[in-house]
Scaffold this motif. Structure first.
Motif, PDB file in Angstrom:
ATOM      1  N   ASN A  72       0.838  -0.900   0.023  1.00 26.90           N
ATOM      2  CA  ASN A  72       0.033   0.270  -0.097  1.00 26.90           C
ATOM      3  C   ASN A  72       0.957   1.125  -0.012  1.00 26.90           C
ATOM      4  O   ASN A  72       1.993   1.070   0.191  1.00 26.90           O
ATOM      5  CB  ASN A  72      -0.952  -0.127   1.133  1.00 26.90           C
ATOM      6  CG  ASN A  72      -1.850  -1.065   1.156  1.00 26.90           C
ATOM      7  OD1 ASN A  72      -2.210  -1.786   0.125  1.00 26.90           O
ATOM      8  ND2 ASN A  72      -2.229  -1.658   2.293  1.00 26.90           N
ATOM      9  N   SER A  74       1.624   5.093   1.572  1.00 27.64           N
ATOM     10  CA  SER A  74       1.461   6.047   2.767  1.00 27.64           C
ATOM     11  C   SER A  74       1.480   7.302   2.192  1.00 27.64           C
ATOM     12  O   SER A  74       2.404   7.787   1.321  1.00 27.64           O
ATOM     13  CB  SER A  74       2.538   5.926   3.763  1.00 27.64           C
ATOM     14  OG  SER A  74       2.411   4.797   4.315  1.00 27.64           O
ATOM     15  N   GLN A  92       4.615   1.261   1.442  1.00 25.94           N
ATOM     16  CA  GLN A  92       5.081   1.028   2.615  1.00 25.94           C
ATOM     17  C   GLN A  92       5.895  -0.340   2.294  1.00 25.94           C
ATOM     18  O   GLN A  92       5.756  -0.975   1.482  1.00 25.94           O
ATOM     19  CB  GLN A  92       3.678   0.500   3.475  1.00 25.94           C
ATOM     20  CG  GLN A  92       2.941   1.728   3.567  1.00 25.94           C
ATOM     21  CD  GLN A  92       1.407   1.350   4.199  1.00 25.94           C
ATOM     22  OE1 GLN A  92       1.110  -0.022   4.378  1.00 25.94           O
ATOM     23  NE2 GLN A  92       0.876   2.320   4.816  1.00 25.94           N
ATOM     24  N   THR A  96       0.446  -5.572   4.765  1.00 24.25           N
ATOM     25  CA  THR A  96      -0.607  -5.370   5.915  1.00 24.25           C
ATOM     26  C   THR A  96      -1.750  -6.250   5.597  1.00 24.25           C
ATOM     27  O   THR A  96      -2.134  -6.534   4.345  1.00 24.25           O
ATOM     28  CB  THR A  96      -1.225  -4.031   5.883  1.00 24.25           C
ATOM     29  OG1 THR A  96      -1.573  -3.345   4.660  1.00 24.25           O
ATOM     30  CG2 THR A  96       0.107  -2.996   6.528  1.00 24.25           C
ATOM     31  N   SER A 102      -2.714  -0.601   7.620  1.00 21.25           N
ATOM     32  CA  SER A 102      -2.030   0.184   6.712  1.00 21.25           C
ATOM     33  C   SER A 102      -2.150   1.458   7.117  1.00 21.25           C
ATOM     34  O   SER A 102      -0.852   2.223   7.129  1.00 21.25           O
ATOM     35  CB  SER A 102      -2.836   0.072   5.113  1.00 21.25           C
ATOM     36  OG  SER A 102      -2.116   0.947   4.206  1.00 21.25           O
TER      37      SER A 102
END
Length: 228
Positions: A72, A74, A92, A96, A102
Motif C-alpha cells: 500500500n 502512505s 509501505q 498489511t 495500513s
C-alpha cells in the motif's frame, strides 16, 4: 518538482518511479501527461499566509495498492502557515492485512516526521507549545492511537502503536479523526477523479501565485525564463 514545490504530482511520480527498470509505452504516456499538467499549471505554487500562524498540522492517509501490488501507499502532509512544508507519497515497506493496519503504519511514519519537524522549528524559535494535530480518516486507526484495549484488532502492530500512544500521552501529537472529504493527503495515496483531485489540491495549500511574485516570460530571457 514533486519533492520541492509540486506535491500534486507526488503520487504520479511515485508510481512512475517503480517502472524505471522496465518502462512500457503506457508509462511514457503517463509521464508526458504529468509534463503537460505542469505546463498548464506552471503558475501554481505553495502560498503561505502570515495570518495563519506557525502552528504545525499533519494529515496522514493510506491507500490500497494497485491490482497485483502487495504494498500500500502512505501519504503524509505537514502544513505550516497554511501550506505544506513537507509531504510524502511512498510505498509501505511491509504487507498489511487490513486498511486499519495500513493506516496505522502511515501514522507511525507521520509521527517520526512530526518529531523531526518540531525539533527543526524549535531551532528557528518557533517552538510548538501544544500537541501537533494528526488527522486521519480511519476511525479504527484513531482509536488504536488512544486505546490500548484495541490491541486484539491489530496484534502485529502492537509495538508500533504503543509508540504512537506514548507520543500522544507525552503531548507531542494528538491523533484526530477527520472525514475523507476534508483529507488533503488523499491525493498522495491514490489516483482520484478530477473533482476530488481539485478539492485535495485546494485543501493542501496550493493556489495560483500572484503575478507580482513569479511569472513565466513568453520569450526566453538572458539567464533563464523565470523572473521574480
Amino acid at each position: 518538482a514533486a519533492h520541492s514545490t509540486r506535491l500534486d504530482i507526488a503520487y504520479a511520480v511515485s508510481q512512475l518511479s517503480g517502472a524505471t527498470q522496465k518502462p512500457r509505452e503506457r508509462h511514457l504516456a503517463a509521464a508526458k501527461r504529468c509534463v503537460q499538467y505542469l505546463a498548464g499549471t506552471a503558475h501554481w505554487g505553495l502560498c503561505y499566509g502570515k495570518n495563519d500562524g506557525l502552528y504545525l498540522e499533519t494529515y496522514v492517509d493510506a491507500g490500497l495498492g494497485p491490482s497485483g501490488d502487495s504494498c500500500n501507499t502512505s501519504g503524509l502532509l505537514l502544513q505550516l502557515a497554511g501550506a505544506p512544508v513537507s509531504w510524502l507519497a511512498k510505498k509501505q515497506d511491509r504487507k498489511t492485512t487490513s486498511t486499519c493496519d495500513s493506516e496505522s503504519l502511515a501514522v507511525m511514519t507521520a509521527c517520526q516526521h512530526v518529531l523531526h519537524m518540531r525539533d527543526l522549528l524549535a531551532e528557528f524559535d518557533a517552538v510548538q507549545r501544544f500537541p501537533t494535530p494528526l488527522y486521519n480518516d480511519n476511525s479504527a486507526c484513531v482509536r488504536l492511537c488512544h486505546e490500548p484495549r484495541a490491541h486484539h484488532k491489530s496484534l502485529q502492530l502492537t509495538r508500533q502503536m504503543a509508540y504512537v500512544r506514548q507520543l500522544a500521552h507525552d503531548g507531542f501529537v494528538h491523533p484526530l479523526h477527520v472525514n475523507t472529504d476534508r483529507m488533503p493527503a488523499d491525493f498522495l495515496t491514490k489516483g482520484l477523479a478530477r473533482e476530488a483531485f481539485l478539492r485535495c489540491r485546494s485543501q493542501s495549500g496550493m493556489a495560483p501565485l500572484p503575478s507580482h511574485v513569479t511569472f513565466i516570460s513568453p520569450e526566453p530571457a538572458q539567464g533563464g525564463v523565470l523572473h521574480s
